[in-house]
Design an enzyme around this catalytic site. Structure first.
Site, PDB file in Angstrom:
ATOM      1  N   GLY A  75       0.816  -1.221   0.000  1.00 18.70           N
ATOM      2  CA  GLY A  75       0.000   0.000   0.000  1.00 18.70           C
ATOM      3  C   GLY A  75       0.844   1.261   0.000  1.00 18.70           C
ATOM      4  O   GLY A  75       0.550   2.228  -0.715  1.00 18.70           O
ATOM      5  N   HIS A  97      -4.205 -15.377 -10.650  1.00 13.95           N
ATOM      6  CA  HIS A  97      -2.921 -14.933 -10.101  1.00 13.95           C
ATOM      7  C   HIS A  97      -2.398 -16.034  -9.186  1.00 13.95           C
ATOM      8  O   HIS A  97      -2.636 -16.038  -7.994  1.00 13.95           O
ATOM      9  CB  HIS A  97      -3.141 -13.632  -9.319  1.00 13.95           C
ATOM     10  CG  HIS A  97      -1.875 -13.035  -8.808  1.00 13.95           C
ATOM     11  ND1 HIS A  97      -0.752 -12.881  -9.559  1.00 13.95           N
ATOM     12  CD2 HIS A  97      -1.569 -12.521  -7.588  1.00 13.95           C
ATOM     13  CE1 HIS A  97       0.194 -12.302  -8.844  1.00 13.95           C
ATOM     14  NE2 HIS A  97      -0.283 -12.080  -7.639  1.00 13.95           N
TER      15      HIS A  97
HETATM   16  N1  APR Z   1      -8.150  -2.100   7.438  1.00 16.60           N
HETATM   17  C1  APR Z   1      -7.081  -1.412   6.956  1.00 16.60           C
HETATM   18  N2  APR Z   1      -5.842  -1.935   6.897  1.00 16.60           N
HETATM   19  C2  APR Z   1      -5.680  -3.185   7.327  1.00 16.60           C
HETATM   20  C3  APR Z   1      -6.747  -3.959   7.824  1.00 16.60           C
HETATM   21  C4  APR Z   1      -8.028  -3.365   7.869  1.00 16.60           C
HETATM   22  N3  APR Z   1      -9.083  -4.021   8.312  1.00 16.60           N
HETATM   23  N4  APR Z   1      -6.259  -5.173   8.171  1.00 16.60           N
HETATM   24  C5  APR Z   1      -4.944  -5.163   7.908  1.00 16.60           C
HETATM   25  N5  APR Z   1      -4.582  -3.967   7.400  1.00 16.60           N
HETATM   26  C6  APR Z   1      -3.268  -3.484   7.005  1.00 16.60           C
HETATM   27  C7  APR Z   1      -2.190  -3.896   8.007  1.00 16.60           C
HETATM   28  O1  APR Z   1      -2.251  -3.111   9.183  1.00 16.60           O
HETATM   29  C8  APR Z   1      -0.935  -3.674   7.203  1.00 16.60           C
HETATM   30  O2  APR Z   1      -0.377  -2.385   7.401  1.00 16.60           O
HETATM   31  O3  APR Z   1      -2.822  -4.032   5.796  1.00 16.60           O
HETATM   32  C9  APR Z   1      -1.416  -3.797   5.740  1.00 16.60           C
HETATM   33  C10 APR Z   1      -0.766  -4.936   5.007  1.00 16.60           C
HETATM   34  O4  APR Z   1       0.576  -4.631   4.876  1.00 16.60           O
HETATM   35  P1  APR Z   1       1.735  -5.715   4.990  1.00 16.60           P
HETATM   36  O5  APR Z   1       1.526  -6.552   6.195  1.00 16.60           O
HETATM   37  O6  APR Z   1       3.036  -5.014   4.810  1.00 16.60           O
HETATM   38  O7  APR Z   1       1.426  -6.664   3.717  1.00 16.60           O
HETATM   39  P2  APR Z   1       1.783  -6.350   2.191  1.00 16.60           P
HETATM   40  O8  APR Z   1       3.068  -6.989   1.851  1.00 16.60           O
HETATM   41  O9  APR Z   1       1.590  -4.923   1.921  1.00 16.60           O
HETATM   42  O10 APR Z   1       0.648  -7.212   1.446  1.00 16.60           O
HETATM   43  C11 APR Z   1      -0.705  -6.830   1.515  1.00 16.60           C
HETATM   44  O11 APR Z   1      -1.164  -7.431  -0.753  1.00 16.60           O
HETATM   45  O12 APR Z   1       0.146  -8.443  -2.377  1.00 16.60           O
HETATM   46  C12 APR Z   1      -0.838  -8.643  -1.408  1.00 16.60           C
HETATM   47  O13 APR Z   1      -0.540 -10.935  -0.693  1.00 16.60           O
HETATM   48  C13 APR Z   1      -0.400  -9.584  -0.314  1.00 16.60           C
HETATM   49  O14 APR Z   1      -2.559  -9.877   0.687  1.00 16.60           O
HETATM   50  C14 APR Z   1      -1.335  -9.201   0.799  1.00 16.60           C
HETATM   51  C15 APR Z   1      -1.526  -7.696   0.594  1.00 16.60           C
END
Ligand code: APR
Length: 318
Positions: free
Chosen positions: A13, A182
């Site tokens: 994100g 995917h």
């Molecule tokens: N609302 C908002 N944000 C959320 C929520 C929610 N209900 N639940 C989790 N998050 C946030 C987490 O707090 C975290 O900051 O989503 C973010 C996910 O970030 P990472 O753990 O760094 O994961 P990332 O590598 O970004 O992957 C996210 O994208 O490519 C896909 O498979 C991957 O499903 C995964 C997603």
């Protein structure tokens, strides 16, 4: 020209947000995440990352305002919303292992987003991608033109980068098409791969090309094994390219996860196919003529997505 990214306190994100800002076409990017806890203290990753990125604006030379928040009120009237919220893969996991956790997260996020931005376009990045896009479609009740998943741009980018390295040519000159879900059943199409318009098959032997195709299919897993978590630079850049194409009405043709209703012989299923992106979202789903072998591979990929979707429906009825 307002973009919201949910999950923006995380890796993918925040990379989408940064890539959108650096392209400098949007007025603002709203970065949403939840309040997290570290060592007993509350932390606000979306606010922190937004501030850090905004502080780079004089260096990168962009005007797009980045703001971090935990409040959906700040997302009101977004033109495009990108959802990366959820858990990423760890070594040994498949994307499908994330199903239950991420389905609940995506459902909740979509409900909150569409309440504030009923006319928005949703781009889903959370995995398992094709099923999360279906969750978003059903939760939002939107027309399928306004709901799509980011996968094909990433998968073709991986494929193109591997080919560029192997053939010692610029990745800019490699064009490719890839279909399907995917996951490891995705369908790269060497027949539609060119180097500056010339068929790639003239430059590489069959076995080598096949090994690159196989590496592409497992490209996500290769990175999970190297980093202990899933990738973010290429996924973030890919999602930003979709945002730009939609907001600037570029009519770009990309492989994206789109909701099929008869196209490619599939009904009520998200699958990676070439689409035209511009104002309003998906302007057209493009159907290419596939040979029997390609159609069979696509059907197998579709069957896999169907099985994960079935698992999701079972979970929801529990
Ligand atoms: N609302 C908002 N944000 C959320 C929520 C929610 N209900 N639940 C989790 N998050 C946030 C987490 O707090 C975290 O900051 O989503 C973010 C996910 O970030 P990472 O753990 O760094 O994961 P990332 O590598 O970004 O992957 C996210 O994208 O490519 C896909 O498979 C991957 O499903 C995964 C997603």
């Amino acid at each position: 020209m307002k973009v919201t990214v949910v999950g923006a306190g995380g890796n993918v994100g925040s990379t989408v947000s940064m890539a959108v800002a650096q392209r400098d076409f949007a007025k603002e990017v709203v970065m949403v995440d939840i309040v997290q806890e570290r060592n007993g203290e509350k932390i606000y990753p979306s606010k922190g990352r937004a501030l850090d990125q905004w502080e780079s604006s004089p260096i990168h030379q962009f005007d797009t305002k980045l703001t971090g928040t935990v409040d959906y009120e700040d997302t009101a009237n977004s033109d495009v919303c990108v959802i990366t919220a959820g858990v990423p893969r760890r070594p040994g996991m498949s994307r499908d292992d994330l199903l239950e956790t991420n389905a609940n997260i995506v459902q909740g996020v979509v409900e909150k987003l569409v309440e504030k931005s009923p006319n928005t376009i949703l781009i889903i990045v959370s995995n398992p991608l094709d099923v999360m896009a279906q969750v978003a479609l059903e939760t939002s009740g939107f027309d399928s033109k306004r709901v799509m998943g980011m996968a094909g741009i990433l998968d073709t980018a991986r494929y193109r980068s591997f080919l560029a390295e192997e053939l010692n040519v610029s990745p800019k000159d490699i064009q490719a098409l890839l279909l399907g879900g995917h996951g490891d059943t995705m369908v790269p199409l060497p027949r539609f791969t060119t180097i500056a318009g010339m068929p790639v098959t003239q430059f590489i032997d069959e076995d080598k090309l096949e090994s690159i195709v196989e590496r592409t299919k497992k490209g996500g897993g290769e990175l999970v094994n190297l980093m202990g978590t899933s990738a973010w630079y290429a996924p973030g850049a890919a999602a930003a390219q979709m945002v730009e194409a939609i907001m600037l009405d570029q009519n770009r043709t990309f492989p994206c996860a789109a909701h099929l209703n008869g196209e490619y012989g599939q009904k009520d299923l998200f699958l990676g196919v070439p689409v035209k992106l511009g104002h309003g979202g998906i302007k057209e789903i493009i159907e290419v003529d596939l040979n029997d072998e390609e159609q069979q591979l696509l059907d197998t990929s579709a069957e896999h997505v169907h099985s994960v979707l079935k698992e999701f429906r079972k979970l929801m009825n529990k």
